[in-house]
Design a protein around this motif. Structure first.
Motif, mmCIF file in Angstrom:
data_model
loop_
_atom_site.group_PDB
_atom_site.id
_atom_site.type_symbol
_atom_site.label_atom_id
_atom_site.label_comp_id
_atom_site.label_asym_id
_atom_site.label_seq_id
_atom_site.Cartn_x
_atom_site.Cartn_y
_atom_site.Cartn_z
ATOM 1 N N TYR A 8 0.823 -1.210 0.000
ATOM 2 C CA TYR A 8 0.000 0.000 0.000
ATOM 3 C C TYR A 8 0.859 1.263 0.000
ATOM 4 N N ASP A 9 1.989 1.227 0.668
ATOM 5 C CA ASP A 9 2.913 2.363 0.642
ATOM 6 C C ASP A 9 3.409 2.593 -0.789
ATOM 7 N N ASN A 48 0.691 3.941 -3.088
ATOM 8 C CA ASN A 48 0.354 5.307 -2.701
ATOM 9 C C ASN A 48 1.287 6.315 -3.369
ATOM 10 N N GLU A 49 2.438 5.856 -3.833
ATOM 11 C CA GLU A 49 3.385 6.735 -4.519
ATOM 12 C C GLU A 49 2.989 6.995 -5.975
ATOM 13 N N ASP A 55 -2.078 10.205 -9.302
ATOM 14 C CA ASP A 55 -3.524 10.013 -9.346
ATOM 15 C C ASP A 55 -3.983 9.531 -10.723
ATOM 16 N N LEU A 80 -3.400 5.795 -11.057
ATOM 17 C CA LEU A 80 -4.396 5.065 -10.278
ATOM 18 C C LEU A 80 -5.736 5.052 -11.005
ATOM 19 N N ARG A 130 -7.225 6.548 -4.184
ATOM 20 C CA ARG A 130 -6.545 6.745 -2.894
ATOM 21 C C ARG A 130 -7.437 6.235 -1.760
ATOM 22 N N ASN A 131 -8.733 6.401 -1.903
ATOM 23 C CA ASN A 131 -9.656 5.890 -0.893
ATOM 24 C C ASN A 131 -9.513 4.374 -0.752
ATOM 25 N N ILE A 140 -6.834 2.705 -1.266
ATOM 26 C CA ILE A 140 -5.574 2.483 -0.539
ATOM 27 C C ILE A 140 -5.834 2.576 0.959
ATOM 28 N N ASN A 141 -6.522 3.640 1.378
ATOM 29 C CA ASN A 141 -6.824 3.818 2.800
ATOM 30 C C ASN A 141 -7.683 2.675 3.334
#
Length: 76
Positions: free
Chosen positions: A33-34, A37-38, A41, A44, A51-52, A54-55
């Motif tokens: 996930y880290d 996250n890089e 957008d 993705l 990003r949601n 990912i969270n």
């Protein structure tokens, strides 16, 4: 796999291979996930990920190991 755009497939594989008795899988998941996250957008979005997600993935992963936050992970 994720770098090639197969983020969802890579995530599914992570959960299929997970062994809750082995903390190494938790560490691999956090690293996954880290890493994603890089991504920009645009990358993705192009690959049907947000990003949601990912969270939410981090929360789900921590929950699989009985943790509520990354603070608990960092205490391992």
């Amino acid at each position: 796999m994720a770098d090639a755009g197969a983020i969802n497939k890579a995530e599914n594989m992570l959960y299929q291979e997970m062994d809750q008795a082995d903390q190494t899988y938790l560490e691999m998941g956090i690293g996954f996930y880290d890493h994603i996250n890089e991504y920009e957008d645009e990358f993705l979005a192009k690959n049907d990920y947000t990003r949601n997600e990912i969270n939410e993935g981090i929360k789900q992963l921590l929950g699989e190991y009985g943790m509520d936050s990354l603070d608990e992970f960092l205490e391992i």
